[in-house]
Design a protein around this motif. Structure first.
Motif, PDB file in Angstrom:
ATOM      1  N   PHE A 293       0.810  -1.220   0.000  1.00  0.00           N
ATOM      2  CA  PHE A 293       0.000   0.000   0.000  1.00  0.00           C
ATOM      3  C   PHE A 293       0.844   1.271   0.000  1.00  0.00           C
TER       4      PHE A 293
ATOM      5  N   PHE B   4      -4.371   3.520  -5.683  1.00  0.00           N
ATOM      6  CA  PHE B   4      -5.543   3.182  -4.884  1.00  0.00           C
ATOM      7  C   PHE B   4      -6.447   4.410  -4.732  1.00  0.00           C
TER       8      PHE B   4
ATOM      9  N   TYR C 100     -11.173   7.198  -6.053  1.00  0.00           N
ATOM     10  CA  TYR C 100     -12.100   8.236  -5.592  1.00  0.00           C
ATOM     11  C   TYR C 100     -12.163   9.437  -6.535  1.00  0.00           C
TER      12      TYR C 100
ATOM     13  N   ARG D  13     -19.000   1.645  -0.419  1.00  0.00           N
ATOM     14  CA  ARG D  13     -18.802   1.479   1.026  1.00  0.00           C
ATOM     15  C   ARG D  13     -18.791   2.831   1.726  1.00  0.00           C
TER      16      ARG D  13
ATOM     17  N   ILE E  93      -5.584   6.075  11.155  1.00  0.00           N
ATOM     18  CA  ILE E  93      -4.279   5.411  11.343  1.00  0.00           C
ATOM     19  C   ILE E  93      -4.037   4.444  10.197  1.00  0.00           C
ATOM     20  N   ASP E  94      -2.825   4.496   9.654  1.00  0.00           N
ATOM     21  CA  ASP E  94      -2.454   3.587   8.558  1.00  0.00           C
ATOM     22  C   ASP E  94      -0.931   3.450   8.549  1.00  0.00           C
TER      23      ASP E  94
ATOM     24  N   ALA F  15       0.933   2.570   6.005  1.00  0.00           N
ATOM     25  CA  ALA F  15       1.555   2.905   4.716  1.00  0.00           C
ATOM     26  C   ALA F  15       1.778   4.426   4.674  1.00  0.00           C
TER      27      ALA F  15
ATOM     28  N   MET G  50       0.220   6.713   2.043  1.00  0.00           N
ATOM     29  CA  MET G  50      -1.227   6.937   2.223  1.00  0.00           C
ATOM     30  C   MET G  50      -1.435   8.110   3.187  1.00  0.00           C
TER      31      MET G  50
ATOM     32  N   GLY H 169     -12.440  -1.978   4.064  1.00  0.00           N
ATOM     33  CA  GLY H 169     -11.376  -2.504   3.204  1.00  0.00           C
ATOM     34  C   GLY H 169     -10.119  -2.794   3.991  1.00  0.00           C
ATOM     35  N   PHE H 170     -10.265  -3.081   5.265  1.00  0.00           N
ATOM     36  CA  PHE H 170      -9.131  -3.284   6.168  1.00  0.00           C
ATOM     37  C   PHE H 170      -8.947  -4.764   6.511  1.00  0.00           C
TER      38      PHE H 170
ATOM     39  N   TYR I 231      -6.828  -7.595   4.839  1.00  0.00           N
ATOM     40  CA  TYR I 231      -5.370  -7.730   4.977  1.00  0.00           C
ATOM     41  C   TYR I 231      -4.951  -8.136   6.388  1.00  0.00           C
TER      42      TYR I 231
HETATM   43  C1  LIG Z   1      -7.635  -1.134   0.883  1.00  0.00           C
HETATM   44  S1  LIG Z   1      -6.923   0.074   1.888  1.00  0.00           S
HETATM   45  C2  LIG Z   1      -8.408   0.874   2.438  1.00  0.00           C
HETATM   46  C3  LIG Z   1      -8.205   2.333   2.778  1.00  0.00           C
HETATM   47  C4  LIG Z   1      -9.460   3.080   3.231  1.00  0.00           C
HETATM   48  N1  LIG Z   1     -10.087   2.445   4.385  1.00  0.00           N
HETATM   49  C5  LIG Z   1     -10.429   3.225   2.102  1.00  0.00           C
HETATM   50  O1  LIG Z   1     -11.349   2.383   2.014  1.00  0.00           O
HETATM   51  O2  LIG Z   1     -10.277   4.145   1.297  1.00  0.00           O
HETATM   52  C6  LIG Z   1      -6.408  -0.826   3.336  1.00  0.00           C
HETATM   53  C7  LIG Z   1      -5.443  -0.021   4.205  1.00  0.00           C
HETATM   54  O3  LIG Z   1      -5.229  -0.686   5.458  1.00  0.00           O
HETATM   55  C8  LIG Z   1      -3.895  -0.448   5.865  1.00  0.00           C
HETATM   56  N2  LIG Z   1      -3.546  -1.423   6.897  1.00  0.00           N
HETATM   57  C9  LIG Z   1      -3.623  -2.779   6.822  1.00  0.00           C
HETATM   58  N3  LIG Z   1      -3.269  -3.335   8.010  1.00  0.00           N
HETATM   59  C10 LIG Z   1      -2.970  -2.304   8.857  1.00  0.00           C
HETATM   60  C11 LIG Z   1      -2.570  -2.223  10.231  1.00  0.00           C
HETATM   61  N4  LIG Z   1      -2.419  -3.303  10.992  1.00  0.00           N
HETATM   62  N5  LIG Z   1      -2.370  -0.997  10.768  1.00  0.00           N
HETATM   63  C12 LIG Z   1      -2.528   0.129  10.033  1.00  0.00           C
HETATM   64  N6  LIG Z   1      -2.916   0.117   8.731  1.00  0.00           N
HETATM   65  C13 LIG Z   1      -3.145  -1.091   8.154  1.00  0.00           C
HETATM   66  C14 LIG Z   1      -3.102  -0.548   4.564  1.00  0.00           C
HETATM   67  O4  LIG Z   1      -1.859   0.119   4.635  1.00  0.00           O
HETATM   68  C15 LIG Z   1      -4.059   0.114   3.558  1.00  0.00           C
HETATM   69  O5  LIG Z   1      -3.774   1.479   3.353  1.00  0.00           O
END
Ligand SMILES: C[S@@+](CC[C@H](N)C(=O)[O-])C[C@H]1O[C@@H](n2cnc3c(N)ncnc32)[C@H](O)[C@@H]1O
Length: 215
Positions: free
Chosen positions: A11, A18, A22, A44, A85-86, A88, A91, A131-132, A135
């Motif tokens: 990411f 990504f 939008y 979503r 919080i993220d 990446a 992002m 979308g979290f 992963y």
């Molecule tokens: C598909 S993106 C969705 C972003 C946003 N929620 C959206 O829908 O526009 C998933 C995000 O989750 C983050 N991510 C995944 N696991 C994480 C963690 N344990 N802590 C922080 N960020 C995380 C990734 O870096 C990525 O930017």
């Protein structure tokens, strides 16, 4: 490399592509592809805003906030304080840039770090994770920690394991080297129970199950 490192690396490198989901200004071909493959990302957001309304005066946590599109929308609708919080960094850079540009940076805090370890103590009226869980290797434990931080409503999505786009999506993530976790309805309901979430609305949306949980 751990699951988290692989997800973070993907990411961080993919942030702009990504976020482009939008964007409105696209050619018809790009719009068609986005709509079929990734249209759920925008749907979503609409559903989440509808379910969290009214946001005026609320505090909201967005876990895996990506480029901050949800946080920006919450602040624009009157949320008093929004934390995204993220892990990446690219992002988070985008999220901060957008918040500055929109003049709402004073109500938006973006943390470049991992949930739950890097989130400072505190609770929120609402939390979201869209979308979290696609992963996340240990969703029940993570969900339980989100629940502890939330006083009222949680909105989250889980990608369906059985859906016509799944084989191509699986293949794509295997090729790019990013882990992907998919869910059956039974498994999501079990995860919710394990996280002690008992009151919730169940909303199948495109390739996802969306859950709106009430504390
Ligand atoms: C598909 S993106 C969705 C972003 C946003 N929620 C959206 O829908 O526009 C998933 C995000 O989750 C983050 N991510 C995944 N696991 C994480 C963690 N344990 N802590 C922080 N960020 C995380 C990734 O870096 C990525 O930017």
């Amino acid at each position: 490399m751990s699951t988290e490192q692989q997800v973070r690396r993907h990411f961080h490198a993919d942030a702009r592509r990504f976020d482009a989901i939008y964007e409105e200004n696209k050619g018809p071909a790009a719009r068609f592809v986005d709509n079929v493959w990734r249209g759920v990302v925008r749907r979503r957001l609409d559903l989440t805003l509808e379910r969290l309304a009214p946001l005026k005066g609320k505090t909201v946590l967005d876990v895996g906030c990506g480029s901050g599109r949800y946080c920006l929308a919450y602040a624009e609708r009157g949320a008093e304080r929004v934390v995204g919080i993220d892990f990446a960094e690219a992002m988070i850079d985008l999220a901060r840039e957008y918040a500055e540009r929109l003049g709402i940076a004073d109500r938006c805090e973006f943390i470049a770090g991992a949930f739950p370890d890097d989130l400072p103590p505190g609770t929120y009226d609402a939390s979201t994770a869209m979308g979290f869980f696609d992963y996340i290797e240990n969703p029940a434990a993570i969900l339980a920690l989100m629940r502890e931080r939330t006083r009222e409503t949680m909105v989250m999505s889980f990608p369906k394991a059985r859906e016509w786009r799944v084989p191509v999506r699986r293949l794509r993530f295997r090729v790019i080297g990013c882990p992907l976790f998919l869910y059956s309805e039974e498994r999501v309901r079990r995860i919710l129970a394990e996280a002690e979430i008992t009151r919730y609305d169940w909303i199948p949306l495109d390739r996802d199950y969306v859950v709106v949980a009430h504390r």
